[in-house]
Scaffold this motif. Structure first.
Motif, PDB file in Angstrom:
ATOM      1  N   ALA A  50      38.791  37.061  46.675  1.00 33.52           N
ATOM      2  CA  ALA A  50      38.944  37.088  48.127  1.00 33.52           C
ATOM      3  C   ALA A  50      39.534  38.427  48.569  1.00 33.52           C
ATOM      4  O   ALA A  50      40.176  39.119  47.780  1.00 33.52           O
ATOM      5  CB  ALA A  50      39.853  35.943  48.572  1.00 33.52           C
ATOM      6  N   PRO A  51      39.324  38.805  49.845  1.00 31.20           N
ATOM      7  CA  PRO A  51      39.884  40.078  50.334  1.00 31.20           C
ATOM      8  C   PRO A  51      41.382  40.213  50.102  1.00 31.20           C
ATOM      9  O   PRO A  51      41.864  41.290  49.745  1.00 31.20           O
ATOM     10  CB  PRO A  51      39.534  40.044  51.829  1.00 31.20           C
ATOM     11  CG  PRO A  51      38.296  39.221  51.898  1.00 31.20           C
ATOM     12  CD  PRO A  51      38.475  38.152  50.849  1.00 31.20           C
ATOM     13  N   SER A  52      42.121  39.124  50.316  1.00 34.74           N
ATOM     14  CA  SER A  52      43.570  39.200  50.109  1.00 34.74           C
ATOM     15  C   SER A  52      43.905  39.460  48.650  1.00 34.74           C
ATOM     16  O   SER A  52      44.851  40.180  48.323  1.00 34.74           O
ATOM     17  CB  SER A  52      44.244  37.903  50.568  1.00 34.74           C
ATOM     18  OG  SER A  52      43.745  36.793  49.836  1.00 34.74           O
ATOM     19  N   GLN A  53      43.101  38.881  47.740  1.00 36.30           N
ATOM     20  CA  GLN A  53      43.326  39.103  46.318  1.00 36.30           C
ATOM     21  C   GLN A  53      42.955  40.523  45.913  1.00 36.30           C
ATOM     22  O   GLN A  53      43.657  41.160  45.130  1.00 36.30           O
ATOM     23  CB  GLN A  53      42.524  38.095  45.498  1.00 36.30           C
ATOM     24  CG  GLN A  53      42.955  36.658  45.700  1.00 36.30           C
ATOM     25  CD  GLN A  53      42.007  35.686  45.029  1.00 36.30           C
ATOM     26  OE1 GLN A  53      40.835  35.998  44.824  1.00 36.30           O
ATOM     27  NE2 GLN A  53      42.501  34.513  44.690  1.00 36.30           N
ATOM     28  N   SER A  54      41.840  41.023  46.441  1.00 36.75           N
ATOM     29  CA  SER A  54      41.417  42.369  46.076  1.00 36.75           C
ATOM     30  C   SER A  54      42.433  43.402  46.543  1.00 36.75           C
ATOM     31  O   SER A  54      42.714  44.375  45.844  1.00 36.75           O
ATOM     32  CB  SER A  54      40.030  42.675  46.660  1.00 36.75           C
ATOM     33  OG  SER A  54      40.058  42.655  48.072  1.00 36.75           O
ATOM     34  N   ALA A  55      43.003  43.192  47.726  1.00 37.53           N
ATOM     35  CA  ALA A  55      44.020  44.117  48.227  1.00 37.53           C
ATOM     36  C   ALA A  55      45.258  44.099  47.341  1.00 37.53           C
ATOM     37  O   ALA A  55      45.842  45.147  47.041  1.00 37.53           O
ATOM     38  CB  ALA A  55      44.386  43.760  49.670  1.00 37.53           C
ATOM     39  N   GLU A  56      45.652  42.902  46.914  1.00 37.82           N
ATOM     40  CA  GLU A  56      46.829  42.786  46.057  1.00 37.82           C
ATOM     41  C   GLU A  56      46.566  43.379  44.679  1.00 37.82           C
ATOM     42  O   GLU A  56      47.413  44.059  44.099  1.00 37.82           O
ATOM     43  CB  GLU A  56      47.247  41.322  45.941  1.00 37.82           C
ATOM     44  CG  GLU A  56      48.527  41.079  45.134  1.00 37.82           C
ATOM     45  CD  GLU A  56      49.771  41.655  45.792  1.00 37.82           C
ATOM     46  OE1 GLU A  56      50.823  41.651  45.159  1.00 37.82           O
ATOM     47  OE2 GLU A  56      49.686  42.113  46.948  1.00 37.82           O
ATOM     48  N   LEU A  57      45.383  43.129  44.130  1.00 42.67           N
ATOM     49  CA  LEU A  57      45.026  43.721  42.845  1.00 42.67           C
ATOM     50  C   LEU A  57      45.022  45.241  42.929  1.00 42.67           C
ATOM     51  O   LEU A  57      45.511  45.934  42.032  1.00 42.67           O
ATOM     52  CB  LEU A  57      43.647  43.227  42.398  1.00 42.67           C
ATOM     53  CG  LEU A  57      43.568  41.875  41.703  1.00 42.67           C
ATOM     54  CD1 LEU A  57      42.106  41.508  41.454  1.00 42.67           C
ATOM     55  CD2 LEU A  57      44.333  41.887  40.390  1.00 42.67           C
ATOM     56  N   THR A  58      44.457  45.752  44.001  1.00 45.23           N
ATOM     57  CA  THR A  58      44.393  47.203  44.179  1.00 45.23           C
ATOM     58  C   THR A  58      45.790  47.801  44.259  1.00 45.23           C
ATOM     59  O   THR A  58      46.081  48.835  43.644  1.00 45.23           O
ATOM     60  CB  THR A  58      43.598  47.545  45.452  1.00 45.23           C
ATOM     61  OG1 THR A  58      42.263  47.063  45.296  1.00 45.23           O
ATOM     62  CG2 THR A  58      43.579  49.046  45.691  1.00 45.23           C
ATOM     63  N   ARG A  59      46.668  47.155  45.024  1.00 49.89           N
ATOM     64  CA  ARG A  59      48.039  47.660  45.167  1.00 49.89           C
ATOM     65  C   ARG A  59      48.749  47.720  43.832  1.00 49.89           C
ATOM     66  O   ARG A  59      49.343  48.744  43.461  1.00 49.89           O
ATOM     67  CB  ARG A  59      48.829  46.762  46.129  1.00 49.89           C
ATOM     68  CG  ARG A  59      50.277  47.217  46.361  1.00 49.89           C
ATOM     69  CD  ARG A  59      51.124  46.102  46.946  1.00 49.89           C
ATOM     70  NE  ARG A  59      51.283  44.998  46.018  1.00 49.89           N
ATOM     71  CZ  ARG A  59      52.120  45.000  44.966  1.00 49.89           C
ATOM     72  NH1 ARG A  59      52.856  46.070  44.700  1.00 49.89           N
ATOM     73  NH2 ARG A  59      52.211  43.941  44.190  1.00 49.89           N
ATOM     74  N   ALA A  60      48.694  46.600  43.072  1.00 50.70           N
ATOM     75  CA  ALA A  60      49.417  46.536  41.808  1.00 50.70           C
ATOM     76  C   ALA A  60      48.778  47.435  40.750  1.00 50.70           C
ATOM     77  O   ALA A  60      49.479  48.142  40.016  1.00 50.70           O
ATOM     78  CB  ALA A  60      49.463  45.091  41.314  1.00 50.70           C
ATOM     79  N   ALA A  61      47.448  47.426  40.687  1.00 53.27           N
ATOM     80  CA  ALA A  61      46.776  48.258  39.698  1.00 53.27           C
ATOM     81  C   ALA A  61      46.980  49.740  39.986  1.00 53.27           C
ATOM     82  O   ALA A  61      47.089  50.552  39.050  1.00 53.27           O
ATOM     83  CB  ALA A  61      45.291  47.923  39.663  1.00 53.27           C
ATOM     84  N   SER A  62      47.058  50.099  41.253  1.00 51.64           N
ATOM     85  CA  SER A  62      47.280  51.501  41.609  1.00 51.64           C
ATOM     86  C   SER A  62      48.624  52.002  41.098  1.00 51.64           C
ATOM     87  O   SER A  62      48.762  53.172  40.725  1.00 51.64           O
ATOM     88  CB  SER A  62      47.191  51.677  43.135  1.00 51.64           C
ATOM     89  OG  SER A  62      45.893  51.396  43.597  1.00 51.64           O
ATOM     90  N   ARG A  63      49.608  51.123  41.089  1.00 46.01           N
ATOM     91  CA  ARG A  63      50.919  51.503  40.550  1.00 46.01           C
ATOM     92  C   ARG A  63      50.806  51.868  39.075  1.00 46.01           C
ATOM     93  O   ARG A  63      51.423  52.829  38.609  1.00 46.01           O
ATOM     94  CB  ARG A  63      51.917  50.353  40.709  1.00 46.01           C
ATOM     95  CG  ARG A  63      52.362  50.082  42.131  1.00 46.01           C
ATOM     96  CD  ARG A  63      53.460  49.038  42.133  1.00 46.01           C
ATOM     97  NE  ARG A  63      54.579  49.439  41.298  1.00 46.01           N
ATOM     98  CZ  ARG A  63      55.471  48.582  40.770  1.00 46.01           C
ATOM     99  NH1 ARG A  63      55.332  47.285  40.987  1.00 46.01           N
ATOM    100  NH2 ARG A  63      56.456  49.025  40.037  1.00 46.01           N
ATOM    101  N   LEU A  64      50.009  51.099  38.346  1.00 40.80           N
ATOM    102  CA  LEU A  64      49.827  51.389  36.930  1.00 40.80           C
ATOM    103  C   LEU A  64      49.041  52.682  36.743  1.00 40.80           C
ATOM    104  O   LEU A  64      49.347  53.488  35.854  1.00 40.80           O
ATOM    105  CB  LEU A  64      49.113  50.229  36.243  1.00 40.80           C
ATOM    106  CG  LEU A  64      49.856  48.894  36.242  1.00 40.80           C
ATOM    107  CD1 LEU A  64      49.013  47.814  35.574  1.00 40.80           C
ATOM    108  CD2 LEU A  64      51.203  49.020  35.532  1.00 40.80           C
ATOM    109  N   ALA A  65      48.028  52.888  37.574  1.00 37.36           N
ATOM    110  CA  ALA A  65      47.240  54.115  37.475  1.00 37.36           C
ATOM    111  C   ALA A  65      48.115  55.338  37.732  1.00 37.36           C
ATOM    112  O   ALA A  65      48.018  56.357  37.026  1.00 37.36           O
ATOM    113  CB  ALA A  65      46.076  54.069  38.471  1.00 37.36           C
TER     114      ALA A  65
END
Length: 248
Positions: A50-65
């Motif tokens: 879902a859009p809310s999940q993709s936004a959250e995944l992007t936020r958290a994964a970006s921190r790791l990147a």
């Protein structure tokens, strides 16, 4: 330059972080750090992202990147409650954000079982019967036979994480099924790691819990391995003595 493995974890999780340094002390890399937390529901995650999940995944994964990780593991079972295909979709999303290889704990679990030629398993989960049943469906769809299913019915990650390891050992022994080739403990919170080697010796079969599988999966994404027999068969154990201790 040191390599880093990032673990993307549910916001309430404390599972993987408890054991990674002890298990991987022999590896000269910054394993499992940093950890990024994502506020994704463990049960309500749908079959599509879902859009809310993709936004959250992007936020958290970006921190790791931004921290320069070389691989990422989603260390929560929610990605796989709707099947391995959903888990793969989440892994691909993380790969697109981070630019590095990614997987999930359940995908790592299925891969490990397949490479071990495991056909039948006894499934244990700290959660509800509903959640455990959905996880069982994921393994059935992947071609495994479920010899037994045990849902402990614990309601929070903290409740699972704070179970005494002596009790966890007894629970694992009691949930074994004679025709199961191994025990699979879904999720990362139950403190299986300290007693895994001991239980394996007592049962004569391997125990694969989410926390240790997540650690191993991250290492394998980078082509690394750890030999630490005291932490169980998946780290090269042969008749290990175990590291059972209620202080963990």
């Amino acid at each position: 330059m040191q390599q880093r493995i990032g673990h993307l974890v549910p916001s309430t999780s404390i599972g993987v972080e408890r054991w990674v340094h002890q298990i991987c002390r022999s590896v000269a890399i910054e394993v499992a750090h940093p950890v990024a937390r994502a506020s994704l529901p463990e049960v309500l995650s749908g079959p599509a992202i879902a859009p809310s999940q993709s936004a959250e995944l992007t936020r958290a994964a970006s921190r790791l990147a931004d921290a320069g990780v070389g691989a990422v593991v989603w260390s929560g079972s929610s990605a796989d409650l709707h099947g391995a295909a959903h888990g793969r979709a989440m892994a691909r999303w993380v790969e697109e954000v981070t630019g590095v290889r990614a997987s999930t704990v359940t995908l790592g679990q299925i891969d490990l079982l397949s490479r071990r030629d495991i056909v039948s398993l006894a499934l244990v989960s700290a959660g509800s019967e509903q959640t455990t049943g959905r996880l069982a469906d994921t393994y059935l769809a992947a071609g495994f036979k479920i010899s037994s299913v045990t849902a402990l019915g614990l309601t929070t990650a903290r409740e699972a994480a704070e179970l005494p390891v002596s009790r966890v050992r007894r629970l694992l022994l009691d949930t074994d099924a004679p025709d199961a080739q191994c025990l699979v403990v879904a999720g990362t919170e139950l403190p299986v790691a300290p007693v895994a080697a001991l239980v394996e010796r007592e049962l004569g079969k391997p125990v694969y819990d989410g926390a240790r599988v997540a650690i191993r999966t991250g290492l394998e994404l980078l082509g690394l391995s750890v030999t630490a027999p005291e932490w169980g068969e998946m780290f090269g154990a042969e008749n290990p003595a175990g590291v059972c201790c209620d202080t963990h």
